[in-house]
Scaffold this motif. Structure first.
Motif, PDB file in Angstrom:
ATOM      1  N   LYS A 194       0.980  -1.149   0.020  1.00  0.00           N
ATOM      2  CA  LYS A 194      -0.133  -0.086  -0.103  1.00  0.00           C
ATOM      3  C   LYS A 194       0.750   1.125   0.229  1.00  0.00           C
ATOM      4  O   LYS A 194       1.971   1.388   0.411  1.00  0.00           O
ATOM      5  N   GLN A 195       0.207   2.363  -0.357  1.00  0.00           N
ATOM      6  CA  GLN A 195       0.825   3.655  -0.323  1.00  0.00           C
ATOM      7  C   GLN A 195       1.113   4.095   1.286  1.00  0.00           C
ATOM      8  O   GLN A 195       0.119   3.987   2.010  1.00  0.00           O
ATOM      9  N   ARG A 196       1.830   5.039   1.484  1.00  0.00           N
ATOM     10  CA  ARG A 196       1.955   5.379   2.787  1.00  0.00           C
ATOM     11  C   ARG A 196       0.879   6.576   2.995  1.00  0.00           C
ATOM     12  O   ARG A 196       0.656   7.271   2.037  1.00  0.00           O
ATOM     13  N   GLU A 197       0.020   6.504   4.083  1.00  0.00           N
ATOM     14  CA  GLU A 197      -1.105   7.359   4.349  1.00  0.00           C
ATOM     15  C   GLU A 197      -0.815   7.955   5.753  1.00  0.00           C
ATOM     16  O   GLU A 197      -0.271   7.483   6.713  1.00  0.00           O
ATOM     17  N   LEU A 198      -1.540   9.202   5.652  1.00  0.00           N
ATOM     18  CA  LEU A 198      -1.257   9.993   6.916  1.00  0.00           C
ATOM     19  C   LEU A 198      -2.433   9.562   8.003  1.00  0.00           C
ATOM     20  O   LEU A 198      -3.628   9.440   7.597  1.00  0.00           O
ATOM     21  N   VAL A 199      -2.048   9.278   9.110  1.00  0.00           N
ATOM     22  CA  VAL A 199      -2.810   8.789  10.136  1.00  0.00           C
ATOM     23  C   VAL A 199      -3.492   9.795  11.150  1.00  0.00           C
ATOM     24  O   VAL A 199      -4.575   9.878  11.336  1.00  0.00           O
ATOM     25  N   VAL A 200      -2.587  10.821  11.445  1.00  0.00           N
ATOM     26  CA  VAL A 200      -3.018  11.719  12.326  1.00  0.00           C
ATOM     27  C   VAL A 200      -1.822  12.746  12.429  1.00  0.00           C
ATOM     28  O   VAL A 200      -0.693  12.581  12.336  1.00  0.00           O
ATOM     29  N   LEU A 201      -2.487  14.049  12.507  1.00  0.00           N
ATOM     30  CA  LEU A 201      -1.496  15.241  12.957  1.00  0.00           C
ATOM     31  C   LEU A 201      -1.910  15.894  14.190  1.00  0.00           C
ATOM     32  O   LEU A 201      -3.138  15.765  14.449  1.00  0.00           O
ATOM     33  N   VAL A 202      -1.075  16.500  14.804  1.00  0.00           N
ATOM     34  CA  VAL A 202      -1.154  17.038  16.243  1.00  0.00           C
ATOM     35  C   VAL A 202      -0.501  18.636  15.840  1.00  0.00           C
ATOM     36  O   VAL A 202       0.488  18.751  15.399  1.00  0.00           O
ATOM     37  N   THR A 203      -1.385  19.751  16.361  1.00  0.00           N
ATOM     38  CA  THR A 203      -0.669  20.980  16.047  1.00  0.00           C
ATOM     39  C   THR A 203       0.614  21.136  17.349  1.00  0.00           C
ATOM     40  O   THR A 203       0.778  20.173  18.168  1.00  0.00           O
ATOM     41  N   ALA A 204       1.252  22.107  17.123  1.00  0.00           N
ATOM     42  CA  ALA A 204       2.249  22.498  17.938  1.00  0.00           C
ATOM     43  C   ALA A 204       2.264  22.596  19.377  1.00  0.00           C
ATOM     44  O   ALA A 204       3.053  21.854  20.178  1.00  0.00           O
ATOM     45  N   THR A 205       0.890  22.810  19.800  1.00  0.00           N
ATOM     46  CA  THR A 205       0.677  23.072  21.317  1.00  0.00           C
ATOM     47  C   THR A 205       0.031  21.688  21.807  1.00  0.00           C
ATOM     48  O   THR A 205      -0.125  21.470  22.894  1.00  0.00           O
ATOM     49  N   GLY A 206      -0.534  20.997  20.642  1.00  0.00           N
ATOM     50  CA  GLY A 206      -1.172  19.605  20.980  1.00  0.00           C
ATOM     51  C   GLY A 206      -2.642  19.939  21.324  1.00  0.00           C
ATOM     52  O   GLY A 206      -3.493  18.829  21.478  1.00  0.00           O
ATOM     53  N   GLY A 207      -3.066  21.300  20.995  1.00  0.00           N
ATOM     54  CA  GLY A 207      -4.435  21.636  21.170  1.00  0.00           C
ATOM     55  C   GLY A 207      -5.581  21.161  20.432  1.00  0.00           C
ATOM     56  O   GLY A 207      -6.683  21.168  20.444  1.00  0.00           O
ATOM     57  N   SER A 208      -5.097  20.591  19.122  1.00  0.00           N
ATOM     58  CA  SER A 208      -6.063  20.147  17.931  1.00  0.00           C
ATOM     59  C   SER A 208      -5.378  19.001  17.322  1.00  0.00           C
ATOM     60  O   SER A 208      -4.205  19.019  17.061  1.00  0.00           O
ATOM     61  N   THR A 209      -6.275  18.099  16.903  1.00  0.00           N
ATOM     62  CA  THR A 209      -5.697  17.095  15.993  1.00  0.00           C
ATOM     63  C   THR A 209      -6.764  16.603  14.993  1.00  0.00           C
ATOM     64  O   THR A 209      -7.776  17.382  14.771  1.00  0.00           O
ATOM     65  N   ASN A 210      -6.143  15.858  13.950  1.00  0.00           N
ATOM     66  CA  ASN A 210      -6.995  15.721  12.836  1.00  0.00           C
ATOM     67  C   ASN A 210      -6.634  14.190  12.658  1.00  0.00           C
ATOM     68  O   ASN A 210      -5.463  13.772  12.130  1.00  0.00           O
ATOM     69  N   TYR A 211      -7.685  13.095  12.496  1.00  0.00           N
ATOM     70  CA  TYR A 211      -7.451  11.858  12.488  1.00  0.00           C
ATOM     71  C   TYR A 211      -8.025  11.210  11.185  1.00  0.00           C
ATOM     72  O   TYR A 211      -9.125  11.860  10.625  1.00  0.00           O
TER      73      TYR A 211
END
Length: 116
Positions: free
Chosen positions: A43-60
Motif C-alpha cells: 500500500k501507499q503511505r497514508e497519514l494517520v493523524v496530525l497534532v498541532t504544535a501545542t497539542g490543542g488540535s488533532t486531525n485523524y
C-alpha cells in the motif's frame, strides 16, 4: 540534524493495544506540527493523524478515529500514539513525521503487526 526515532511497535492480537513513541531532536519541537503515518504491505503511505504544535488540535484519518489517540509532551520532545482496538488492517510500518525547513522529515519506522 533533524532526527525522529520511533519505538513501541510489535506483535499484538486483534483487539489489543500498543503505544508508539517518537523522540525528536535537531529542531524546536514545540514549534511544529507532528504526525504519524503508516504504510501497509503493498500500500501507499497514508497519514494517520496530525497534532498541532501545542497539542490543542488533532486531525485523524477516518479509519482510526475513535481508536487511536495522539498526544505530545513538548518538555520531552516526544509524540505518542495510543492505538486501541487494533485490527488486522492496521498492520503497517508506522512513521513519525514533521515538516521542518520546508521538507517532510521521517523516522525509520516501527513495525506493528496485528495477528492472532
Amino acid at each position: 540534524q533533524v532526527q525522529l526515532v520511533e519505538s513501541g511497535g510489535g506483535l499484538v492480537q486483534p483487539g489489543g493495544s500498543l503505544r508508539l513513541s517518537c523522540a525528536a531532536s535537531g529542531f524546536t519541537f514545540s514549534n511544529y506540527y507532528m504526525g504519524w503515518s503508516r504504510q501497509g504491505p503493498g500500500k501507499q503511505r497514508e497519514l494517520v493523524v496530525l497534532v498541532t504544535a501545542t497539542g490543542g488540535s488533532t486531525n485523524y484519518a477516518d479509519s482510526v478515529e475513535g481508536r487511536f489517540t495522539i498526544t505530545r509532551d513538548n518538555a520531552k520532545n516526544t509524540v505518542y500514539m495510543q492505538m486501541n482496538s487494533l485490527k488486522s488492517v492496521d498492520t503497517s510500518v508506522y512513521y513519525c513525521n514533521a515538516r521542518v525547513g520546508g521538507a517532510t522529515r521521517w523516522g525509520q519506522g516501527t513495525q506493528v503487526t496485528v495477528s492472532s
